[in-house]
Design an enzyme around this catalytic site. Structure first.
Site, PDB file in Angstrom:
ATOM      1  N   ARG A  56       0.806  -1.217   0.000  1.00 41.81           N
ATOM      2  CA  ARG A  56       0.000   0.000   0.000  1.00 41.81           C
ATOM      3  C   ARG A  56       0.840   1.268   0.000  1.00 41.81           C
ATOM      4  O   ARG A  56       0.467   2.276  -0.608  1.00 41.81           O
ATOM      5  CB  ARG A  56      -0.910  -0.019   1.243  1.00 41.81           C
ATOM      6  CG  ARG A  56      -1.661   1.263   1.520  1.00 41.81           C
ATOM      7  CD  ARG A  56      -2.408   1.168   2.859  1.00 41.81           C
ATOM      8  NE  ARG A  56      -1.518   0.874   3.966  1.00 41.81           N
ATOM      9  CZ  ARG A  56      -0.770   1.793   4.598  1.00 41.81           C
ATOM     10  NH1 ARG A  56      -0.809   3.057   4.224  1.00 41.81           N
ATOM     11  NH2 ARG A  56       0.001   1.443   5.615  1.00 41.81           N
ATOM     12  N   HIS A  78      11.644   2.355  22.728  1.00 48.18           N
ATOM     13  CA  HIS A  78      11.121   3.495  23.486  1.00 48.18           C
ATOM     14  C   HIS A  78       9.959   3.007  24.337  1.00 48.18           C
ATOM     15  O   HIS A  78       8.791   3.068  23.937  1.00 48.18           O
ATOM     16  CB  HIS A  78      10.678   4.600  22.524  1.00 48.18           C
ATOM     17  CG  HIS A  78      10.442   5.910  23.205  1.00 48.18           C
ATOM     18  ND1 HIS A  78       9.267   6.616  23.068  1.00 48.18           N
ATOM     19  CD2 HIS A  78      11.230   6.646  24.031  1.00 48.18           C
ATOM     20  CE1 HIS A  78       9.336   7.737  23.776  1.00 48.18           C
ATOM     21  NE2 HIS A  78      10.517   7.773  24.368  1.00 48.18           N
ATOM     22  N   ARG A 120     -13.594 -20.734  26.413  1.00 47.17           N
ATOM     23  CA  ARG A 120     -12.847 -20.621  25.158  1.00 47.17           C
ATOM     24  C   ARG A 120     -13.305 -19.388  24.368  1.00 47.17           C
ATOM     25  O   ARG A 120     -13.032 -19.285  23.173  1.00 47.17           O
ATOM     26  CB  ARG A 120     -13.034 -21.897  24.332  1.00 47.17           C
ATOM     27  CG  ARG A 120     -12.449 -23.142  25.008  1.00 47.17           C
ATOM     28  CD  ARG A 120     -12.470 -24.349  24.082  1.00 47.17           C
ATOM     29  NE  ARG A 120     -13.817 -24.853  23.885  1.00 47.17           N
ATOM     30  CZ  ARG A 120     -14.377 -25.830  24.609  1.00 47.17           C
ATOM     31  NH1 ARG A 120     -13.698 -26.392  25.601  1.00 47.17           N
ATOM     32  NH2 ARG A 120     -15.605 -26.249  24.348  1.00 47.17           N
ATOM     33  N   CYS A 150      -3.905  -3.621  12.639  1.00 47.61           N
ATOM     34  CA  CYS A 150      -2.900  -4.641  12.286  1.00 47.61           C
ATOM     35  C   CYS A 150      -2.951  -5.782  13.294  1.00 47.61           C
ATOM     36  O   CYS A 150      -3.039  -6.943  12.923  1.00 47.61           O
ATOM     37  CB  CYS A 150      -1.508  -4.016  12.245  1.00 47.61           C
ATOM     38  SG  CYS A 150      -1.278  -2.816  10.921  1.00 47.61           S
ATOM     39  N   TYR A 161      10.146  -4.204   5.327  1.00 44.63           N
ATOM     40  CA  TYR A 161      10.156  -3.216   4.246  1.00 44.63           C
ATOM     41  C   TYR A 161      11.512  -3.186   3.555  1.00 44.63           C
ATOM     42  O   TYR A 161      12.554  -3.398   4.179  1.00 44.63           O
ATOM     43  CB  TYR A 161       9.796  -1.825   4.782  1.00 44.63           C
ATOM     44  CG  TYR A 161       8.314  -1.645   4.988  1.00 44.63           C
ATOM     45  CD1 TYR A 161       7.469  -1.414   3.906  1.00 44.63           C
ATOM     46  CD2 TYR A 161       7.746  -1.736   6.258  1.00 44.63           C
ATOM     47  CE1 TYR A 161       6.105  -1.263   4.080  1.00 44.63           C
ATOM     48  CE2 TYR A 161       6.378  -1.585   6.445  1.00 44.63           C
ATOM     49  CZ  TYR A 161       5.569  -1.353   5.342  1.00 44.63           C
ATOM     50  OH  TYR A 161       4.208  -1.219   5.507  1.00 44.63           O
TER      51      TYR A 161
END
Length: 277
Positions: free
Chosen positions: A21, A51, A126, A159, A222
């Site tokens: 994308r 961080h 579950r 994500c 990437y």
């Protein structure tokens, strides 16, 4: 963390080149799982400095149900800046889905609170699942993230989209399904964030922490992170740090930044890499 370095090495050696994308290009594998025993230390990378302040504040922000980056910016966290509207809105992202999932009849579901109740009431269930994947509010890919947020859609689709808890032998484990994982920048944050969430949930449920299991769908590196990945792979992981929570906190939503203390964290130097937007 050997598990993470094994993932990095696996994608570096076996990843398939794919367009994406952002137009950057990635090397990716599909389907990969890592497991971390939380009794053996807090799974935070030692082969580069993370961080931690950003990780903690982002998790507290998610748990608050907030979707505006104002809190993050007030606390020096800029990781969401590139996707927000000028007013700081991101649309109905993680916090809203976790705490205020809208139902067809106009109600809302606080998924985190419901799962907490169920862990205490029926630890063998579950159905201890929280989902951030809501097709009704997924962004329109033809317009920008901030335009989506302004239109009431998510600036970005989640994500890390679904997680499940599991109780056995007095221990609470968590498995995350992450549909898309930016291995170099995002995944180390996700590991630490969900490990921390598991510690917090375990404490307020009077359980010991078990495992954090991380399942990745599209695990990608990437193309402009290859040199950084090789730098990290050349480093030797050190002992994991220890994360200590304020034992007085028994309400998940009462944790503050000062309730977390990390000790014995001696990482290698930070490795800078560009974010694909």
């Amino acid at each position: 963390m050997k598990q993470y370095l094994d993932l990095l090495r696996h994608v570096r050696e076996h990843g398939t080149y794919k367009e994406d994308r952002t137009g950057t290009g990635t090397y990716a594998v599909f389907g990969y799982q890592m497991r971390y025993d939380l009794s053996q230390g807090f799974p935070m990378l030692t082969t580069k400095k993370l961080h931690l302040r950003s990780i903690i504040h982002e998790l507290l922000w998610f748990l608050s149900g907030d979707t505006n980056i104002r809190y993050l910016k007030e606390n020096g966290v800029s990781i969401w800046d590139g996707w927000a509207t000028p007013e700081g809105e991101l649309g109905p992202v993680y916090g809203e889905q976790w705490r205020s999932w809208k139902t067809a009849d106009g109600g809302v579901i606080d998924q985190i609170t419901e799962v907490l109740k169920e862990i205490k009431r029926n630890p063998d269930s579950r159905r201890l699942v929280v989902s951030a994947w809501n097709p009704a509010v997924l962004p329109d890919p033809s317009i920008s993230p901030d335009a989506n947020a302004a239109a009431g859609k998510q600036a970005l689709p989640p994500c890390h989209c679904l997680f499940q808890f599991y109780v056995a032998d007095g221990k609470l484990s968590c498995q995350l399904y992450q549909r898309s994982g930016d291995i170099f920048l995002g995944v180390p944050f996700n590991i630490a964030s969900y490990a921390l969430l598991t510690l917090m949930m375990a404490q307020v449920c009077d359980l010991q922490p078990g495992d954090f299991v991380h399942t990745l769908g599209d695990a990608h590196l990437y193309s402009n992170h290859l040199e950084q990945a090789d730098t990290q792979l050349a480093r030797t992981p050190g002992p994991l740090p220890t994360m200590t929570l304020n034992p007085a906190v028994k309400d998940l939503f009462a944790f503050t930044f000062d309730d977390f203390t990390v000790s014995n964290y001696n990482p290698d130097a930070h490795i800078k890499a560009p974010v694909a937007i």
